[in-house]
Each structure stands twice: as structure tokens, then as C-alpha cells.
Design a protein around this motif. Sequence first.
Motif, PDB file in Angstrom:
ATOM      1  N   LYS A  42     -55.852  74.555  34.830  1.00  0.00           N
ATOM      2  CA  LYS A  42     -55.623  75.085  33.526  1.00  0.00           C
ATOM      3  C   LYS A  42     -56.906  76.043  33.465  1.00  0.00           C
ATOM      4  O   LYS A  42     -57.947  75.790  33.189  1.00  0.00           O
ATOM      5  CB  LYS A  42     -55.827  74.042  32.501  1.00  0.00           C
ATOM      6  N   PHE A  43     -56.378  77.342  32.997  1.00  0.00           N
ATOM      7  CA  PHE A  43     -57.682  78.408  32.580  1.00  0.00           C
ATOM      8  C   PHE A  43     -58.248  78.196  31.238  1.00  0.00           C
ATOM      9  O   PHE A  43     -57.478  77.983  30.399  1.00  0.00           O
ATOM     10  CB  PHE A  43     -56.840  79.653  32.633  1.00  0.00           C
ATOM     11  N   PRO A  44     -59.626  77.984  31.266  1.00  0.00           N
ATOM     12  CA  PRO A  44     -60.230  77.790  29.845  1.00  0.00           C
ATOM     13  C   PRO A  44     -60.037  79.005  29.078  1.00  0.00           C
ATOM     14  O   PRO A  44     -60.223  80.319  29.175  1.00  0.00           O
ATOM     15  CB  PRO A  44     -61.839  77.899  30.434  1.00  0.00           C
ATOM     16  N   ASP A  78     -67.891  70.243  34.408  1.00  0.00           N
ATOM     17  CA  ASP A  78     -68.281  70.125  33.104  1.00  0.00           C
ATOM     18  C   ASP A  78     -69.131  71.265  32.631  1.00  0.00           C
ATOM     19  O   ASP A  78     -69.785  71.105  31.522  1.00  0.00           O
ATOM     20  CB  ASP A  78     -69.457  68.770  32.977  1.00  0.00           C
ATOM     21  N   TRP A  79     -68.913  72.352  33.221  1.00  0.00           N
ATOM     22  CA  TRP A  79     -69.667  73.753  32.778  1.00  0.00           C
ATOM     23  C   TRP A  79     -71.064  73.360  32.762  1.00  0.00           C
ATOM     24  O   TRP A  79     -71.747  74.075  31.998  1.00  0.00           O
ATOM     25  CB  TRP A  79     -69.148  74.233  31.454  1.00  0.00           C
ATOM     26  N   ASN A  80     -71.668  72.833  33.744  1.00  0.00           N
ATOM     27  CA  ASN A  80     -73.227  72.993  34.033  1.00  0.00           C
ATOM     28  C   ASN A  80     -73.336  74.033  35.143  1.00  0.00           C
ATOM     29  O   ASN A  80     -72.736  74.161  36.240  1.00  0.00           O
ATOM     30  CB  ASN A  80     -73.480  71.462  34.750  1.00  0.00           C
ATOM     31  N   ALA A  81     -74.353  74.920  34.816  1.00  0.00           N
ATOM     32  CA  ALA A  81     -74.499  75.920  35.933  1.00  0.00           C
ATOM     33  C   ALA A  81     -75.255  75.463  36.977  1.00  0.00           C
ATOM     34  O   ALA A  81     -76.223  74.436  37.009  1.00  0.00           O
ATOM     35  CB  ALA A  81     -75.720  76.770  35.356  1.00  0.00           C
ATOM     36  N   LYS A  82     -74.804  75.747  38.286  1.00  0.00           N
ATOM     37  CA  LYS A  82     -75.261  75.210  39.458  1.00  0.00           C
ATOM     38  C   LYS A  82     -75.830  76.288  40.526  1.00  0.00           C
ATOM     39  O   LYS A  82     -75.840  75.755  41.752  1.00  0.00           O
ATOM     40  CB  LYS A  82     -74.088  74.322  40.210  1.00  0.00           C
ATOM     41  N   ASN A 123     -66.057  70.857  46.039  1.00  0.00           N
ATOM     42  CA  ASN A 123     -65.960  70.292  44.715  1.00  0.00           C
ATOM     43  C   ASN A 123     -65.263  71.127  43.861  1.00  0.00           C
ATOM     44  O   ASN A 123     -65.046  72.092  43.853  1.00  0.00           O
ATOM     45  CB  ASN A 123     -67.245  70.053  44.131  1.00  0.00           C
ATOM     46  N   PRO A 124     -64.552  70.312  42.771  1.00  0.00           N
ATOM     47  CA  PRO A 124     -63.745  71.122  41.670  1.00  0.00           C
ATOM     48  C   PRO A 124     -64.417  71.905  40.730  1.00  0.00           C
ATOM     49  O   PRO A 124     -65.551  71.620  40.500  1.00  0.00           O
ATOM     50  CB  PRO A 124     -62.918  69.841  41.058  1.00  0.00           C
ATOM     51  N   VAL A 125     -63.889  72.873  40.150  1.00  0.00           N
ATOM     52  CA  VAL A 125     -64.557  73.790  39.426  1.00  0.00           C
ATOM     53  C   VAL A 125     -63.455  74.240  38.334  1.00  0.00           C
ATOM     54  O   VAL A 125     -62.452  73.808  38.457  1.00  0.00           O
ATOM     55  CB  VAL A 125     -64.886  75.213  40.016  1.00  0.00           C
ATOM     56  N   PRO A 126     -64.096  74.477  37.184  1.00  0.00           N
ATOM     57  CA  PRO A 126     -63.236  74.593  35.651  1.00  0.00           C
ATOM     58  C   PRO A 126     -62.815  75.955  35.603  1.00  0.00           C
ATOM     59  O   PRO A 126     -62.167  76.406  34.727  1.00  0.00           O
ATOM     60  CB  PRO A 126     -64.338  74.145  34.898  1.00  0.00           C
ATOM     61  N   TYR A 127     -62.751  76.865  36.626  1.00  0.00           N
ATOM     62  CA  TYR A 127     -62.468  78.382  36.631  1.00  0.00           C
ATOM     63  C   TYR A 127     -61.579  78.821  37.736  1.00  0.00           C
ATOM     64  O   TYR A 127     -61.776  78.070  39.040  1.00  0.00           O
ATOM     65  CB  TYR A 127     -63.893  79.129  36.668  1.00  0.00           C
ATOM     66  N   GLN A 166     -73.670  77.137  28.614  1.00  0.00           N
ATOM     67  CA  GLN A 166     -73.702  76.360  27.310  1.00  0.00           C
ATOM     68  C   GLN A 166     -72.466  76.547  26.284  1.00  0.00           C
ATOM     69  O   GLN A 166     -72.273  76.008  25.554  1.00  0.00           O
ATOM     70  CB  GLN A 166     -75.138  76.814  26.687  1.00  0.00           C
ATOM     71  N   SER A 167     -72.275  78.137  26.309  1.00  0.00           N
ATOM     72  CA  SER A 167     -71.277  78.484  25.331  1.00  0.00           C
ATOM     73  C   SER A 167     -70.145  77.921  25.488  1.00  0.00           C
ATOM     74  O   SER A 167     -69.211  77.706  24.765  1.00  0.00           O
ATOM     75  CB  SER A 167     -71.168  80.171  25.521  1.00  0.00           C
ATOM     76  N   TYR A 168     -69.564  77.798  26.881  1.00  0.00           N
ATOM     77  CA  TYR A 168     -68.351  77.012  27.305  1.00  0.00           C
ATOM     78  C   TYR A 168     -68.382  75.554  26.968  1.00  0.00           C
ATOM     79  O   TYR A 168     -67.417  74.891  26.442  1.00  0.00           O
ATOM     80  CB  TYR A 168     -68.080  77.169  28.787  1.00  0.00           C
ATOM     81  N   LYS A 169     -69.445  74.973  27.083  1.00  0.00           N
ATOM     82  CA  LYS A 169     -69.572  73.603  26.579  1.00  0.00           C
ATOM     83  C   LYS A 169     -69.492  73.378  25.139  1.00  0.00           C
ATOM     84  O   LYS A 169     -68.804  72.648  24.608  1.00  0.00           O
ATOM     85  CB  LYS A 169     -71.029  73.042  26.820  1.00  0.00           C
TER      86      LYS A 169
END
Length: 454
Positions: free
Chosen positions: A2-4, A226-230, A395-399, A447-450
Motif C-alpha cells: 500500500k502506497f502512503p 515505521d518511517w524511521n530514517a536509517k 527488511n520490509p520498507v513502507p515505500y 518525521q512528517s510521515y510519522k
Amino acid sequence: MKFPPLHLPKARKFLAIAAVAALAMTSCSPAANNAKETIVVAIVANPQMKDAVSLQDDFKAKHPDVNVKFVTLPENEARAKITASVATGGGEFDVVMISNYETEMWAANGWIDNLQPLADATPGYDTADFIPTIKDALSYKGDVYSVPFYGESSFLVYREDLFKQAGITMPEHPTWAQVGEIARKLNDPSKDFAGICLRGLAGWGEVMAPLDTVINTYGGQWFDKDWNAKLDSPQVKSAVTDYVNLLHDAGQPGAATSGYGDCINRYSQGKAAMWYDATAMVSSIEDPASSLVAGKSAYAPAPVQNTKSAGWLYSWSLAIPSTSKHKSAAWDFISWMTDKDYIKLVGNKIGWERVPPGSRQSTYEIPEYAAVAKAYAKPTLDAMYGAKQSTSMVNPVPYPGLQFVGIPEFQDLGTRVSQQISAAIAGQKSVDEALKQAQLYAEPIAQSYKEGGK
């Protein structure tokens, strides 16, 4: 996946940027003619798209009531103007050429039409014939919103003749450690000969394209689920360090300012033993009219570290903006330019080496094309079939995306991060320093996506 969705502050910022670009838009009002409808088609000015323009008599014969007006622009300019028009609802274009970077975002925002019903209603069009990974990359909620003109992945090309002379065998599925070892053995700076060519030029579509696939296979991410920058993670640091060290030890001179064009010239002129890049390279390095190494190369899958595969995926595709007032005619044109018959038209009229690759599985079953593409057809298809997050990321990513992050902010973020990487390749700063700054660039976006509840 699912695209944010693009939440409102981002949409306003994106539209504002697009509006600025729109100021440079050339007027595209349809000229008076005897056709029942005029559609305006915005495409990228590369050879295969120019071939489509040259074959318009075939389209006109099949659709005499449709007049086509082309707006043909260089890639960067085309991307800016198409984005400006579509994002602001300008309505200048009826057909636009975009990629898998834009498609899912624009579909989620309602900027482009769902093409699945039109494709399903067109006899013989056959979306099931599209290469599956390309089709998925151009889909939203299971339906295609743009259809592929051509597609590409990435692989490793190497000088098979030199490998034999040196008694070196390329592993069937090479790792980056194995590639690094071979590159260092074959590197010979005294003869201006590099063990490997890799992009180092700043740009989200330059150095970040191959490097992102390295980051993926090493287990790195731009953002976790979880939208943490890595970007300062150990995995990203390891991937970037190995990439930078390989260029320092066995890469081409001036690697920090070396992009796709430089690598294609260097490899084609016999000045590199290996090159990892887009599968589209074959049209140049296998062309005996311009390449000194035509017929001397073999192809291996994208090098891996902790994954099964590691290639990228990209497609130039055609879509209909939601603002078009000529959608039926627009689909007539799109279906003509992306149909099986168009592939045969190009082959028979212009030449089989000019066929748009990587869109349809059936292309590779045409005997004439199979003969031209004998050395690289299977490696290309293998790369494209394997280019998916499930096999190319640890690892899974949200994008969405492999060599890019499928969010609007990536064009700016990717460019700024790439500048840091290029500086590390040039020896102007350490990898640690480069990634520390890259992390600072990424954190506000995370942070904006969180805060947006993603």
C-alpha cells in the motif's frame, strides 16, 4: 504494497513546485485540422520514442479521425513539464510519458486514470503479456494506471575474453565480495584500465541508482517500516563503504564525476573489465558500429550480499491525465504504441535492434528479435523477473521502489544524499561524515510521515 498517500502539506508543496515549472510550459493548443479529435502527447526525446513519431502513418491509417500532436522534450525537461501539468491540473496533455516512480503516487492522488478497464475492453491487448514486475510497478490497487513502452533492470557485464585470458571464472550468482576481488585483480591503472566501472556522479538517478541496489542487498533502508530514517545504520554504512572502497581500489579515474554516459563510453572503448548498470546498456556496448568490445562480453546477475537478487526496475510508460477531454482517443494512441503489433512494426520497418525492450514477454519469442538479442535476452529477462522487493531487500520498507524511494520528496532528498556520497567517492569527506549528513536530511521527512499517521 500500500502506497502512503500524499498528505495535504506535501501535496501543496509538490503542487507549488510544479506550478513554478509550469511557467516554462510551451502552449500546446491543438491546431485546426480536419481530424475529428486532436490529442496532445508529451514524450521523452530518446531514439525509441522518436521512432514512434516516425511511424505515425500506421496509427493514422488505423485511426483516421484522431490527429496526434507531439510535445517531445529531453528527459529532465519532459519530467518537469509533465509533472507540472498533471499535478496542477493544467490539462495541456492527453497522453503523458511517465515512469514507475510517478505512477503509483499519481494514481493515489487521482491525477491519472485507471487504464485497466480500457485495456480489458481492447481485443488482443493482453496486459497479462507485460513482464510481471513491470506490470506490478505500474499498478495501483491491482489495476494498471500506466502501460509500459519499455522497461529495464540492471546486471553486471564483463569481458569474457579477458576473463578467459586471466583464468578467471565469473560466478553464476556473484557476490559483491567476489566482484571486488576480481576487479582488484584485473585493475591496471598504468594502462588506464579499470577493474570495474560504477557510477559516482551526484544525482538520484546517477550514483544512487546502482548504489541503492547495493544498500538493499546489504540489508539497508532509507526508512524502516515505521518511517524511521536509517541512512546512518550499520548496514547502509557497510554497503556505502564497500562501494566507495571498490571505486578507490579498482574503479575508473574521476569516478566522482562519472555517470552512466562515461561508463558506457569507457566500457565500450575497452577500458574496463566489468560494469554494473542498466540492462539497456546492451544497445551501445553490443553495437559494432560504436563499440570496440561488441561480441566480447557476457552478462551476470546484479551482485548480491544477503539477498537472492539485487537488480533495479524502471519503465518509461504512458498514462492519461485525469484532466484529458479526449480519453477514448488517448487510449487509442496508447494502445497502439504499447501493443504487440507495434513491436513487430518497429522490427520490420526500422530494425529489430531498435525494438523497445523489457515491456512484453512475447517480444522475446519473436525469432528475429531473439537472434539480435541472443547474448543478453535471457540475462535481461532474468534481471527483470527478479527485480522485486521480496527478493532484493532484507527488511520490509513502507515505500515502493528499488533504486528510488517512491515518495514525492525523494527527488530532492535523493539528490542531496547523492552529493554526500559523491563527495566521499572524491575523498572530500569520510563515509561516516557523508552518511551523518544524509541522515540529517532524511529525518525531517521521516518525521512528517510519522505525524501523518503512516
